[in-house]
Design a protein around this motif. Structure first.
Motif, short mmCIF file in Angstrom:
data_model
loop_
_atom_site.label_atom_id
_atom_site.label_comp_id
_atom_site.label_asym_id
_atom_site.label_seq_id
_atom_site.Cartn_x
_atom_site.Cartn_y
_atom_site.Cartn_z
N LEU A 7 6.76 15.36 -1.23
CA LEU A 7 7.12 16.78 -1.24
C LEU A 7 5.94 17.64 -1.69
N GLY A 8 5.15 17.12 -2.61
CA GLY A 8 4.00 17.87 -3.11
C GLY A 8 2.74 17.65 -2.32
N SER A 9 2.83 16.92 -1.21
CA SER A 9 1.66 16.62 -0.40
C SER A 9 1.17 17.87 0.33
N THR A 10 -0.08 17.81 0.78
CA THR A 10 -0.62 18.89 1.61
C THR A 10 -0.36 18.63 3.09
N ASN A 11 0.19 17.44 3.40
CA ASN A 11 0.51 17.08 4.78
C ASN A 11 1.92 17.57 5.11
N THR A 12 2.02 18.44 6.10
CA THR A 12 3.32 19.06 6.42
C THR A 12 4.37 18.02 6.81
N LYS A 13 3.99 17.03 7.62
CA LYS A 13 4.95 16.00 8.04
C LYS A 13 5.47 15.24 6.83
N GLN A 14 4.59 14.89 5.90
CA GLN A 14 5.03 14.17 4.70
C GLN A 14 5.97 15.04 3.87
N GLN A 15 5.65 16.33 3.78
CA GLN A 15 6.53 17.24 3.03
C GLN A 15 7.92 17.30 3.67
N GLU A 35 0.84 -1.19 0.00
CA GLU A 35 0.00 0.00 0.00
C GLU A 35 0.88 1.24 0.00
N LYS A 36 0.28 2.36 -0.36
CA LYS A 36 1.03 3.59 -0.61
C LYS A 36 1.88 4.01 0.58
N SER A 37 1.34 3.89 1.77
CA SER A 37 2.07 4.36 2.95
C SER A 37 3.37 3.58 3.14
N ILE A 38 3.33 2.26 2.89
CA ILE A 38 4.53 1.45 3.04
C ILE A 38 5.50 1.73 1.90
N GLN A 39 4.98 1.92 0.69
CA GLN A 39 5.86 2.28 -0.43
C GLN A 39 6.66 3.55 -0.10
N ARG A 40 5.98 4.51 0.50
CA ARG A 40 6.65 5.77 0.84
C ARG A 40 7.68 5.56 1.94
N ARG A 41 7.35 4.73 2.93
CA ARG A 41 8.33 4.44 3.99
C ARG A 41 9.58 3.81 3.41
N LEU A 50 7.88 8.68 -5.67
CA LEU A 50 7.30 8.56 -4.34
C LEU A 50 7.76 9.70 -3.44
N LEU A 51 9.04 10.04 -3.53
CA LEU A 51 9.56 11.14 -2.72
C LEU A 51 8.99 12.48 -3.17
N LEU A 52 8.88 12.67 -4.48
CA LEU A 52 8.30 13.91 -4.99
C LEU A 52 6.83 14.02 -4.61
N GLY A 53 6.16 12.86 -4.57
CA GLY A 53 4.77 12.86 -4.14
C GLY A 53 4.62 13.34 -2.70
#
Length: 710
Positions: free
Chosen positions: A489-497, A452-458, A484-487
């Protein structure tokens, strides 16, 4: 990387201390009202009351029933008063210690005096109880012992020797054992004196006493005597206490198995030879059984003891795991009891240093709870968890699980209290980094595709920090990790950015092609450098420039060699081709002079104030070397306030080095920029450029590595 012996030597876990016996309230209630009235009536009444009871004890040392009754009541009154620690000084100052000491033994007995011994054992019990309460204050331990209490207390331990067994006998023995516990508590010399007075053999015998309270009191005393006293430990073992203590571990009485495991723990602490004897006597399985006890205190002691067992040799570590210790230890990690969590983390940390156990602990669910404990504000608990994770990180099979559950971010973002924990976490990350290759890397790439996306990002975040430069292209270009990393960076979630920016910055620094502009570029090699002396010199000049109304003397041959712009000007179809005087509009004299100086010498000192105007001129006249020097100078002046303007400048003049510096600045200072209202717009503008630069940089770095190998 250093292994763990130094860390083990300084391992942070609570000392095993001889616990103060929690003395039960046993004085008769008949005196309560009277004593309460005295304690609330002021200091003088208390002094008088203590004096009265001491006087009774001093005058009632006989078998007369009235004396025995009075002495029994006096010991009860003094004991009741001594339960209030604030009154202990007053009681001792009132002469209670020698008076109570007298009644630790029976009065002289003439068989013809009385047919019976009234209150037999009762007065001695009361005296032992009161002295034990006074001994809770460390300053009175030596006083009581120096007055001769120990021989009498040791004799009281033997009151059952005549074959008599009654509630009174059991009580006096128990009070004597409790008093010895309090007298020896954290007092090394008194522990030794108890042994010298012969106190250990009767205490060991009492472990098999029929009354469970006596067993518990004897075990409590042995626990205290064994703490940090090697001679006492050896005598306890020589008296054959181990078989009985191990049987007590299986008692249904929680108080008994708690004291038993405490004694064994103090025996094996810093004593490898006793540790071996304890294991040989069959203690391992009963101790593991206590991990599932309903008594948290026994669970804590058992976990700590298993941690001590696990330091002996590798075989013991494996046996502990094989016999079922891992799952209850992991369950204990999730207890609300901080000490219980600390002890289980300590035990798991020791077990995790063995290669055979590491995968089993992780796959039994140990990783998540251990990582959660890193959030604790208890330094010892946090460190024990970190040490356990350090062990688990040594197994290749655990790498993907570490990353899948977010362990890398937890280790990187944690706020660690002590330096030893910070060092341990750094070594854990290094250990994981060393394992990101081969089978572990293939598993992670598989997770990055199918999870799932969250694990891919981790996975992408972790690999950005941990992978080797030679694998960067495969991971981030071929397997799409960059997107995945650019995604993020472009997120609206500050922690993810923030996570995405940190990972990209780390990736950039690890890449040999994309790195911060930290040194000025070398000047390009040119075919003609006329030298400093010909700058604005009329000698042999064949062209002049008019700048802000001033004349600048130049030489066509030098200009033709410098750039395509001047070659087009003098060799093309422009009107300047044959002109003697050429007007240069829209450029300041200082800027033009510096530009010409660079053309004539190949170098120039550029100040921050003039660097932007000079960059514009260098771009206009296609002077790449000068342009790079300007970019370098401008990049040194990037700030949180100017980053937006600097990025626009890099775009306006196609300043790739400056743009690279801006991108790296944005990634490095993303947390500080996130509060700026224009930050999100700037990030969205830079994402295509970030993608382009990483694609170019990672491809180039891989090529460079391959060339180096050749």
């Amino acid at each position: 990387m250093e292994q763990q012996p130094e860390r083990r030597e300084g391992w942070s876990f609570p000392e095993r201390k001889g616990q103060k016996r929690k003395l039960e309230e046993g004085a008769a209630a008949v005196e309560d009202r009277e004593i309460s009235a005295v304690t609330t009536d002021g200091g003088q009444a208390l002094v008088s009351e203590v004096a009265a009871q001491v006087s009774v004890l001093n005058s009632a040392f006989s078998w007369q029933e009235s004396d025995r009754a009075a002495a029994k009541r006096a010991t009860q009154v003094l004991a009741e008063l001594a339960k209030n620690e604030d009154l202990v000084n007053l009681i001792v100052d009132g002469g209670a210690v020698p008076a109570l000491m007298t009644h630790l033994q029976a009065p002289p007995y003439n068989g013809g005096d009385l047919a019976e011994k009234p209150f037999e054992h009762e007065v001695e019990k009361g005296s032992a109880f009161a002295l034990g309460l006074l001994a809770i204050k460390p300053e009175y331990q030596k006083l009581i012992v120096d007055k001769g209490a120990l021989p009498h207390l040791v004799n009281l331990l033997k009151r059952n020797k005549g074959g008599s067994s009654s509630r009174a006998v059991n009580s006096v023995i128990r009070r004597a054992a409790d008093a010895i516990t309090n007298l020896a508590h954290e007092n090394s010399s008194i522990k030794t004196r108890v042994r010298m007075e012969g106190g250990i053999p009767p205490l060991v015998e009492l472990l098999e006493f029929s009354d469970s309270k006596v067993q518990r009191a004897a075990a409590g005393a042995l626990r205290t005597l064994a703490f940090k006293n090697d001679d006492n430990k050896n005598q306890i073992v020589e008296c054959n206490a181990l078989p009985t203590l191990i049987l007590m571990l299986g008692s249904e009485d929680a108080a008994i198995h708690y004291e038993a495991v405490g004694v064994i723990g103090n025996l094996v602490h810093s004593s490898p030879h006793i540790k071996k004897e304890v294991l040989a006597a069959g203690a391992l399985q009963p101790v593991i059984g206590l991990l599932s006890s309903c008594c948290p205190e026994s669970q804590r002691e058992a976990a700590l003891l298993l941690g001590q067992f696990a330091s002996t040799d590798s075989d013991c570590k494996v046996h502990i795991v094989q016999r079922g210790a891992v799952r209850p230890l992991i369950e204990m990690l999730q207890s609300p009891d901080v000490q219980l969590k600390e002890m289980s983390a300590f035990a798991l940390g020791r077990l995790a240093q063995d290669a055979h156990n590491q995968a089993g602990i992780a796959h039994s669910g140990g990783l998540g709870p251990l990582l959660k404990l890193l959030d604790s504000r208890n330094g010892s608990l946090q460190h024990n968890a970190a040490f356990a994770l350090y062990g688990l990180a040594d197994n290749e099979d655990n790498v993907s699980d570490f990353i899948r559950v977010g362990g890398i971010q937890k280790l990187q973002d944690g706020e660690f209290i002590v330096q030893a924990t910070k060092d341990c976490v750094s070594k854990t990350l290094k250990r994981l980094e060393e394992k990101i290759h081969g089978r572990a890397l293939r598993h992670l790439l598989y997770l990055m595709h199918i999870s799932e996306k969250s694990i891919q990002r981790r996975v992408a975040l972790a690999l950005a920090h941990l992978c080797s430069p030679e694998d960067q292209r495969t991971i981030f270009i071929d397997d799409n990790g960059l997107e995945l990393l650019l995604g993020l960076l472009g997120s609206t979630n500050t922690k993810q950015q923030l996570d995405g920016a940190a990972a990209l910055y780390k990736l950039a620094n690890k890449s040999m092609a994309l790195s911060p502009v930290d040194a000025p570029p070398p000047s390009p090699t040119q075919r003609v450098y006329l030298g400093e002396q010909y700058v604005n010199n009329a000698t042999l000049s064949d062209v002049t420039f008019l700048v802000e109304g001033r004349t600048f003397y130049a030489h066509r041959i030098c200009l033709l060699a410098s750039s395509d712009a001047f070659r087009a000007m003098f060799d093309g179809g422009y009107r300047e081709k044959d002109a003697r005087d050429i007007e240069i509009p829209n450029i300041k004299w200082e800027v033009f002079e510096l530009m010409m100086r660079f053309i004539y010498t190949g170098s120039v000192d550029i100040t921050t104030e003039i660097s932007k105007d000079l960059l514009r001129a260098a771009d206009q006249y296609l002077l790449d070397g000068l342009k790079r020097l300007c970019e370098y100078t401008i990049a040194q002046d990037i700030t949180l306030e100017s980053i937006g303007v600097m990025y626009e400048l890099s775009e306006a003049f196609h300043a790739m080095s400056l743009k690279q510096a801006c991108i790296l600045f944005i990634l490095e200072h993303f947390d500080k920029l996130s509060s700026r209202p224009w930050q999100n717009e700037l990030v969205q503008r830079t994402i295509p450029e970030i993608r382009e630069y990483f694609c170019r940089a990672l491809t180039k770095s891989t090529t460079n590595l391959q060339s180096l190998r050749l």
